[in-house]
Design a protein around this motif. Sequence first.
Motif, PDB file in Angstrom:
ATOM      1  N   LEU A  77       0.854  -1.188   0.000  1.00 24.15           N
ATOM      2  CA  LEU A  77       0.000   0.000   0.000  1.00 24.15           C
ATOM      3  C   LEU A  77       0.892   1.241   0.000  1.00 24.15           C
ATOM      4  CD1 LEU A  77      -2.843  -1.032   2.468  1.00 24.15           C
ATOM      5  CD2 LEU A  77      -3.044  -0.633  -0.003  1.00 24.15           C
ATOM      6  N   THR A  78       1.141   1.770  -1.177  1.00 26.40           N
ATOM      7  CA  THR A  78       1.929   2.998  -1.285  1.00 26.40           C
ATOM      8  C   THR A  78       1.177   4.147  -0.635  1.00 26.40           C
ATOM      9  OG1 THR A  78       2.806   2.218  -3.392  1.00 26.40           O
ATOM     10  CG2 THR A  78       3.075   4.556  -2.901  1.00 26.40           C
ATOM     11  N   VAL A  79      -0.120   4.215  -0.921  1.00 29.61           N
ATOM     12  CA  VAL A  79      -1.007   5.222  -0.335  1.00 29.61           C
ATOM     13  C   VAL A  79      -2.256   4.486   0.134  1.00 29.61           C
ATOM     14  CG1 VAL A  79      -2.412   7.281  -0.784  1.00 29.61           C
ATOM     15  CG2 VAL A  79      -0.166   7.053  -1.875  1.00 29.61           C
ATOM     16  N   SER A  80      -2.657   4.733   1.359  1.00 25.56           N
ATOM     17  CA  SER A  80      -3.886   4.168   1.903  1.00 25.56           C
ATOM     18  C   SER A  80      -4.523   5.241   2.760  1.00 25.56           C
ATOM     19  CB  SER A  80      -3.588   2.909   2.723  1.00 25.56           C
ATOM     20  OG  SER A  80      -4.791   2.333   3.192  1.00 25.56           O
ATOM     21  N   LEU A  81      -5.586   5.838   2.229  1.00 26.44           N
ATOM     22  CA  LEU A  81      -6.237   6.963   2.886  1.00 26.44           C
ATOM     23  C   LEU A  81      -7.665   6.601   3.263  1.00 26.44           C
ATOM     24  CD1 LEU A  81      -5.166   9.781   0.391  1.00 26.44           C
ATOM     25  CD2 LEU A  81      -4.069   9.176   2.565  1.00 26.44           C
ATOM     26  N   GLY A 104       8.095   3.803 -11.020  1.00 25.38           N
ATOM     27  CA  GLY A 104       7.356   4.897 -10.387  1.00 25.38           C
ATOM     28  C   GLY A 104       5.895   5.006 -10.747  1.00 25.38           C
ATOM     29  N   TRP A 105       5.316   3.948 -11.304  1.00 19.14           N
ATOM     30  CA  TRP A 105       3.889   3.983 -11.628  1.00 19.14           C
ATOM     31  C   TRP A 105       3.120   3.142 -10.614  1.00 19.14           C
ATOM     32  CZ3 TRP A 105       0.781   6.007 -15.725  1.00 19.14           C
ATOM     33  CH2 TRP A 105       1.435   7.006 -16.453  1.00 19.14           C
ATOM     34  N   ALA A 121      -6.978  13.484  -3.031  1.00 16.18           N
ATOM     35  CA  ALA A 121      -5.943  13.316  -2.006  1.00 16.18           C
ATOM     36  C   ALA A 121      -4.941  12.230  -2.408  1.00 16.18           C
ATOM     37  CB  ALA A 121      -6.591  12.984  -0.665  1.00 16.18           C
ATOM     38  N   ALA A 122      -5.426  11.151  -2.997  1.00  9.77           N
ATOM     39  CA  ALA A 122      -4.532  10.073  -3.422  1.00  9.77           C
ATOM     40  C   ALA A 122      -3.603  10.544  -4.532  1.00  9.77           C
ATOM     41  CB  ALA A 122      -5.346   8.857  -3.878  1.00  9.77           C
ATOM     42  N   MET A 123      -4.133  11.296  -5.503  1.00  6.34           N
ATOM     43  CA  MET A 123      -3.295  11.792  -6.602  1.00  6.34           C
ATOM     44  C   MET A 123      -2.254  12.777  -6.076  1.00  6.34           C
ATOM     45  SD  MET A 123      -4.158  10.077  -9.222  1.00  6.34           S
ATOM     46  CE  MET A 123      -4.383   8.797  -7.991  1.00  6.34           C
ATOM     47  N   GLN A 124      -2.650  13.618  -5.123  1.00  8.67           N
ATOM     48  CA  GLN A 124      -1.691  14.559  -4.533  1.00  8.67           C
ATOM     49  C   GLN A 124      -0.612  13.812  -3.762  1.00  8.67           C
ATOM     50  OE1 GLN A 124      -1.611  18.060  -5.050  1.00  8.67           O
ATOM     51  NE2 GLN A 124       0.439  17.526  -4.343  1.00  8.67           N
ATOM     52  N   LEU A 174       5.068  12.044  -3.553  1.00 13.72           N
ATOM     53  CA  LEU A 174       6.049  10.961  -3.463  1.00 13.72           C
ATOM     54  C   LEU A 174       6.954  10.889  -4.697  1.00 13.72           C
ATOM     55  CD1 LEU A 174       3.769   8.163  -1.956  1.00 13.72           C
ATOM     56  CD2 LEU A 174       5.666   9.328  -0.810  1.00 13.72           C
ATOM     57  N   GLY A 175       6.655  11.707  -5.717  1.00 16.54           N
ATOM     58  CA  GLY A 175       7.456  11.709  -6.935  1.00 16.54           C
ATOM     59  C   GLY A 175       7.095  10.620  -7.925  1.00 16.54           C
TER      60      GLY A 175
END
Length: 170
Positions: free
Chosen positions: A47-51, A76-77, A101-104, A109-110
């Motif tokens: 989970l790179t991003v979990s909001l 990086g994708w 928020a996830a896209m931001q 994170l680059g």
Amino acid sequence: MPLTIRAEQPSDADAIFAVTEAAFRDAPHTSHTEQFIVDALRRHGQLTVSLVAESDGVIVGHVAVSPVAISSGTPGWHGLGPISVSPDHQRAGIGAALMNAAMQSLQDLGAGGCVLLGDPGYYARFGFKPEPGLVLPDVPPEYFMALSFDGDSPRGIVSYHEAFNAAGPQ
């Protein structure tokens, strides 16, 4: 209803499972395994991003973002999904808030970009579009979309983590 978008905490796992299960319970075009996929991604550290979206102290939405592999080797994708909103809170802008928020978070994170499988009519408003050079096998190309953060779209076959094959509790 004040809405807070925040990073998942370890104590949120059960609520995320329940929201995800409820969100997809009556959805068409689903295998009804999304809650197991999120758990498997978490268990595998993918989970790179979990909001979560929280309203009045209750989790009412969740978005998961995990790394994807592209056959060209482009790094990086990530893949967005599942994204879930509790049925009694849908159509209130919570999904859009989670998406933004996830896209931001990915941009912060680059990340190079993001792919997803979903309704083009909904996700186009966030900048997602089919990219002929990116392929998810066995999926109609109009439903597999990408958003590049640096303007360059890679070419190749996209693979999601094996957690996306989760079919039940593990």
